[in-house]
Design a protein around this motif. Structure first.
Motif, PDB file in Angstrom:
ATOM      1  N   CYS A  63       0.806  -1.228   0.000  1.00 58.61           N
ATOM      2  CA  CYS A  63       0.000   0.000   0.000  1.00 58.61           C
ATOM      3  C   CYS A  63       0.835   1.272   0.000  1.00 58.61           C
ATOM      4  CB  CYS A  63      -0.967   0.000   1.178  1.00 58.61           C
ATOM      5  SG  CYS A  63      -0.182   0.286   2.789  1.00 58.61           S
ATOM      6  N   GLY A  64       2.155   1.152   0.169  1.00 55.88           N
ATOM      7  CA  GLY A  64       3.022   2.321   0.141  1.00 55.88           C
ATOM      8  C   GLY A  64       3.142   3.071   1.451  1.00 55.88           C
ATOM      9  N   SER A  65       2.492   2.604   2.501  1.00 55.90           N
ATOM     10  CA  SER A  65       2.510   3.305   3.772  1.00 55.90           C
ATOM     11  C   SER A  65       3.923   3.337   4.370  1.00 55.90           C
ATOM     12  CB  SER A  65       1.561   2.641   4.769  1.00 55.90           C
ATOM     13  OG  SER A  65       1.710   3.196   6.055  1.00 55.90           O
ATOM     14  N   HIS A  83      -0.210 -12.019   3.558  1.00 52.94           N
ATOM     15  CA  HIS A  83      -1.235 -10.994   3.374  1.00 52.94           C
ATOM     16  C   HIS A  83      -2.326 -11.034   4.439  1.00 52.94           C
ATOM     17  CE1 HIS A  83      -0.203  -8.996  -0.391  1.00 52.94           C
ATOM     18  NE2 HIS A  83       0.239 -10.155  -0.830  1.00 52.94           N
ATOM     19  N   SER A  84      -2.896  -9.878   4.678  1.00 53.38           N
ATOM     20  CA  SER A  84      -4.153  -9.758   5.412  1.00 53.38           C
ATOM     21  C   SER A  84      -5.285  -9.692   4.395  1.00 53.38           C
ATOM     22  CB  SER A  84      -4.152  -8.483   6.265  1.00 53.38           C
ATOM     23  OG  SER A  84      -4.206  -7.332   5.426  1.00 53.38           O
ATOM     24  N   VAL A  85      -6.508  -9.805   4.853  1.00 54.77           N
ATOM     25  CA  VAL A  85      -7.655  -9.615   3.958  1.00 54.77           C
ATOM     26  C   VAL A  85      -7.613  -8.222   3.352  1.00 54.77           C
ATOM     27  CG1 VAL A  85     -10.169  -9.454   3.851  1.00 54.77           C
ATOM     28  CG2 VAL A  85      -9.100 -11.324   5.125  1.00 54.77           C
ATOM     29  N   ASP A  86      -7.288  -7.226   4.169  1.00 57.97           N
ATOM     30  CA  ASP A  86      -7.237  -5.849   3.668  1.00 57.97           C
ATOM     31  C   ASP A  86      -6.158  -5.665   2.612  1.00 57.97           C
ATOM     32  OD1 ASP A  86      -9.327  -5.061   5.272  1.00 57.97           O
ATOM     33  OD2 ASP A  86      -8.068  -4.165   6.826  1.00 57.97           O
ATOM     34  N   SER A  87      -4.986  -6.268   2.808  1.00 63.33           N
ATOM     35  CA  SER A  87      -3.911  -6.065   1.833  1.00 63.33           C
ATOM     36  C   SER A  87      -4.199  -6.782   0.519  1.00 63.33           C
ATOM     37  CB  SER A  87      -2.558  -6.504   2.405  1.00 63.33           C
ATOM     38  OG  SER A  87      -2.483  -7.890   2.627  1.00 63.33           O
ATOM     39  N   ILE A  88      -4.899  -7.929   0.571  1.00 69.42           N
ATOM     40  CA  ILE A  88      -5.318  -8.588  -0.670  1.00 69.42           C
ATOM     41  C   ILE A  88      -6.313  -7.701  -1.412  1.00 69.42           C
ATOM     42  CG2 ILE A  88      -6.713 -10.475  -1.605  1.00 69.42           C
ATOM     43  CD1 ILE A  88      -3.974 -11.471  -1.128  1.00 69.42           C
TER      44      ILE A  88
END
Length: 317
Positions: free
Chosen positions: A6-8, A230-235
């Protein structure tokens, strides 16, 4: 550190994990993105290939079996994919094929065009071929050479970036977490996928009880081979970046999240003679305990807390 997904560049939690499959016990640093939740290796080892010995599990070829057993396996595997065949259903109760069961939501016809990326020796594709599916191809750049099976199945020694065909299904069965190029790989899959096709990612996930409970001793962290957990959010973030939406998530974890992780807590490597994987008689676990672990895994899957899942990606409208 900047998250590769995500670039964070915000606050990330840092962990040190040991190589415990082979029992090398060398240490590798990971960080978990505070924004999208993806756990990722800090530095990819220059000698990463050295962590994949010739007896690595995905390189194993199909075993030759008795004709009757072959026929029964065909029935079981056909049922796993299609949900059809009474005999196959009965056989699946005794010995399910979880990998093939992840294809059932796709309602595949036997002429569906299926590409398996990072398939190793192609055990899953060979099962599909034997079950009557006809348009199959496996690719894996890390195989020693291309493989040609007597039943007509071909596994080619190359990567997805050299592929030009159109496919109804592009599968990554526990191979995606090993890949450095996450976004470019999915962008290439998007180009190769038919309009109504599906990309299937079966991966370990940190959106799980096992990661929360076992931390760096979680068996599916698998340092340093797993570069991205991965997390669900990162997928979902990754899917959005590459032109996909996540249409469905199906958890399919098993007992390994428990016995493997508890072995690691006891400093017992997966390939150790004391490991359940190598020699159950020398293991500290009983068959009854393993059954309890399987039961607990099914409970966690039902709660969306299993440590691995199949993510079904469709092209965004």
């Amino acid at each position: 550190m900047q998250c590769r997904i995500c670039g964070s560049e915000g606050e990330h939690s840092v962990y040190t994990a040991k190589e415990m499959m082979l029992g090398l016990r060398d240490e590798h640093r990971y960080f978990q993105c505070g924004a999208c939740g993806c756990l990722q290796i800090e530095l990819i080892p220059e000698n990463l290939a050295a962590y994949y010995p010739s007896n690595y599990y995905s390189y194993s070829s199909p075993h030759t079996t008795h004709k009757l057993k072959q026929e029964l396996l065909k029935r079981r595997d056909y049922y796993a994919v299609t949900g059809k065949s009474l005999l196959g259903h009965v056989l699946s109760l005794a010995a399910p094929n979880q990998k093939l069961s992840s294809l059932r939501p796709l309602e595949l016809k036997q002429d569906a065009r299926i590409l398996d990326v990072g398939c190793g020796a192609g055990l899953l594709l060979n099962s599909l071929k034997e079950a009557g599916f006809t348009q199959l191809l496996g690719i894996d750049p890390f195989n020693a050479a291309s493989i040609h099976y007597p039943n007509g199945l071909t596994i080619e020694k190359r990567d997805i970036f050299s592929e030009t065909g159109e496919w109804d299904v592009i599968m990554f069965h526990h191979s995606f977490e090993h890949l450095v190029e996450q976004q470019p790989t999915l962008k290439q899959a998007h180009q190769l996928l038919a309009k109504q096709g599906t990309v299937l990612l079966r991966v370990p996930t940190v959106s799980s009880y096992a990661w929360q409970h076992y931390g760096v001793n979680w068996s599916q962290l698998d340092a340093p081979r797993h570069l991205f957990l991965h997390s669900v959010d990162s997928i979902k973030k990754l899917a959005e970046q590459t032109g996909f939406t996540v249409s469905q998530i199906q958890y399919d974890s098993n007992a390994f999240q428990f016995w493997g992780s508890e072995q690691y807590e006891q400093d017992i490597a997966l390939r150790s003679e004391q490991s359940w994987a190598e020699n159950p008689a020398n293991s500290s676990f009983t068959a009854a305990q393993i059954k309890q672990f399987e039961h607990r895994a099914r409970e966690l899957n039902a709660l969306n807390k299993g440590d691995q899942a199949a993510f079904y990606l469709r092209k965004a409208s």
